[in-house]
Design a protein around this motif. Structure first.
Motif, mmCIF file in Angstrom:
data_model
loop_
_atom_site.group_PDB
_atom_site.id
_atom_site.type_symbol
_atom_site.label_atom_id
_atom_site.label_comp_id
_atom_site.label_asym_id
_atom_site.label_seq_id
_atom_site.Cartn_x
_atom_site.Cartn_y
_atom_site.Cartn_z
ATOM 1 N N UNK A 197 0.838 -1.203 0.000
ATOM 2 C CA UNK A 197 0.000 0.000 0.000
ATOM 3 C C UNK A 197 0.871 1.252 0.000
ATOM 4 N N UNK A 198 1.959 1.230 0.736
ATOM 5 C CA UNK A 198 2.877 2.365 0.780
ATOM 6 C C UNK A 198 3.535 2.565 -0.584
ATOM 7 N N UNK A 199 3.953 1.497 -1.210
ATOM 8 C CA UNK A 199 4.596 1.588 -2.524
ATOM 9 C C UNK A 199 3.601 2.096 -3.568
ATOM 10 N N UNK A 200 2.371 1.586 -3.550
ATOM 11 C CA UNK A 200 1.353 2.034 -4.500
ATOM 12 C C UNK A 200 1.012 3.508 -4.290
ATOM 13 N N UNK A 201 0.831 3.907 -3.049
ATOM 14 C CA UNK A 201 0.504 5.300 -2.756
ATOM 15 C C UNK A 201 1.640 6.227 -3.160
ATOM 16 N N UNK A 202 2.863 5.847 -2.879
ATOM 17 C CA UNK A 202 4.012 6.644 -3.288
ATOM 18 C C UNK A 202 4.131 6.756 -4.792
ATOM 19 N N UNK A 203 3.848 5.666 -5.485
ATOM 20 C CA UNK A 203 3.907 5.684 -6.953
ATOM 21 C C UNK A 203 2.835 6.595 -7.537
ATOM 22 N N UNK A 204 1.621 6.520 -6.998
ATOM 23 C CA UNK A 204 0.547 7.390 -7.475
ATOM 24 C C UNK A 204 0.853 8.860 -7.196
ATOM 25 N N UNK A 205 1.437 9.146 -6.045
ATOM 26 C CA UNK A 205 1.824 10.516 -5.728
ATOM 27 C C UNK A 205 2.885 11.008 -6.706
ATOM 28 N N UNK A 206 3.837 10.164 -7.032
ATOM 29 C CA UNK A 206 4.881 10.529 -7.986
ATOM 30 C C UNK A 206 4.287 10.841 -9.359
ATOM 31 N N UNK A 207 3.349 10.034 -9.813
ATOM 32 C CA UNK A 207 2.700 10.268 -11.102
ATOM 33 C C UNK A 207 1.889 11.567 -11.058
ATOM 34 N N UNK A 208 1.147 11.788 -9.987
ATOM 35 C CA UNK A 208 0.318 12.984 -9.852
ATOM 36 C C UNK A 208 1.157 14.255 -9.861
ATOM 37 N N UNK A 209 2.219 14.267 -9.093
ATOM 38 C CA UNK A 209 3.090 15.451 -9.042
ATOM 39 C C UNK A 209 3.770 15.667 -10.396
ATOM 40 N N UNK A 210 4.173 14.598 -11.049
ATOM 41 C CA UNK A 210 4.777 14.721 -12.368
ATOM 42 C C UNK A 210 3.812 15.292 -13.392
ATOM 43 N N UNK A 211 2.548 14.862 -13.310
ATOM 44 C CA UNK A 211 1.547 15.393 -14.241
ATOM 45 C C UNK A 211 1.290 16.874 -13.975
ATOM 46 N N UNK A 212 1.239 17.268 -12.714
ATOM 47 C CA UNK A 212 1.044 18.681 -12.392
ATOM 48 C C UNK A 212 2.196 19.523 -12.928
ATOM 49 N N UNK A 213 3.408 19.032 -12.788
ATOM 50 C CA UNK A 213 4.567 19.775 -13.288
ATOM 51 C C UNK A 213 4.526 19.880 -14.811
ATOM 52 N N UNK A 214 4.144 18.796 -15.475
ATOM 53 C CA UNK A 214 4.043 18.827 -16.944
ATOM 54 C C UNK A 214 2.971 19.792 -17.405
ATOM 55 N N UNK A 215 1.835 19.812 -16.741
ATOM 56 C CA UNK A 215 0.751 20.716 -17.120
ATOM 57 C C UNK A 215 1.168 22.165 -16.905
ATOM 58 N N UNK A 216 1.880 22.441 -15.822
ATOM 59 C CA UNK A 216 2.367 23.796 -15.584
ATOM 60 C C UNK A 216 3.336 24.247 -16.669
ATOM 61 N N UNK A 217 4.244 23.372 -17.051
ATOM 62 C CA UNK A 217 5.188 23.710 -18.120
ATOM 63 C C UNK A 217 4.473 23.880 -19.457
ATOM 64 N N UNK A 218 3.488 23.035 -19.727
ATOM 65 C CA UNK A 218 2.726 23.137 -20.966
ATOM 66 C C UNK A 218 1.957 24.456 -21.024
ATOM 67 N N UNK A 219 1.316 24.827 -19.915
ATOM 68 C CA UNK A 219 0.539 26.069 -19.890
ATOM 69 C C UNK A 219 1.440 27.279 -20.138
ATOM 70 N N UNK A 220 2.617 27.271 -19.563
ATOM 71 C CA UNK A 220 3.565 28.361 -19.783
ATOM 72 C C UNK A 220 3.984 28.418 -21.255
ATOM 73 N N UNK A 221 4.259 27.254 -21.843
ATOM 74 C CA UNK A 221 4.691 27.200 -23.238
ATOM 75 C C UNK A 221 3.582 27.675 -24.176
ATOM 76 N N UNK A 222 2.356 27.263 -23.907
ATOM 77 C CA UNK A 222 1.236 27.698 -24.745
ATOM 78 C C UNK A 222 1.123 29.215 -24.705
ATOM 79 N N UNK A 223 1.221 29.791 -23.525
ATOM 80 C CA UNK A 223 1.072 31.241 -23.419
ATOM 81 C C UNK A 223 2.235 31.984 -24.056
#
Length: 69
Positions: free
Chosen positions: A13-39
């Motif tokens: 459960x700890x490994x799964x939760x940590x993995x999901x958190x890693x994916x979520x934070x990575x997606x947020x960072x990618x979306x932030x970079x994408x939004x900046x690039x679009x603008x």
């Protein structure tokens, strides 16, 4: 301390939760970079304004999560 970390990482459960958190934070960072690039590239917004607007967006989301009315 390291023995507690090793014991925690044996729990699936700890490994799964940590993995999901890693994916979520990575997606947020990618979306932030994408939004900046679009603008800044596609809409020719000045880089400083694009950076401020993306930062304001994330600040608004952060404050909205913490606010409980």
């Amino acid at each position: 301390m390291l023995e507690n970390l090793g014991r925690s990482l044996q729990n699936p459960v700890v490994v799964l939760t940590g993995s999901l958190l890693l994916v979520y934070v990575g997606m947020e960072a990618c979306i932030g970079n994408w939004a900046y690039t679009v603008q800044s590239v596609a809409r020719q917004t000045p880089e400083l304004i694009a950076g401020y607007s993306v930062s304001a967006y994330w600040l608004g989301l952060t404050l909205g999560r913490d606010y409980q009315g």
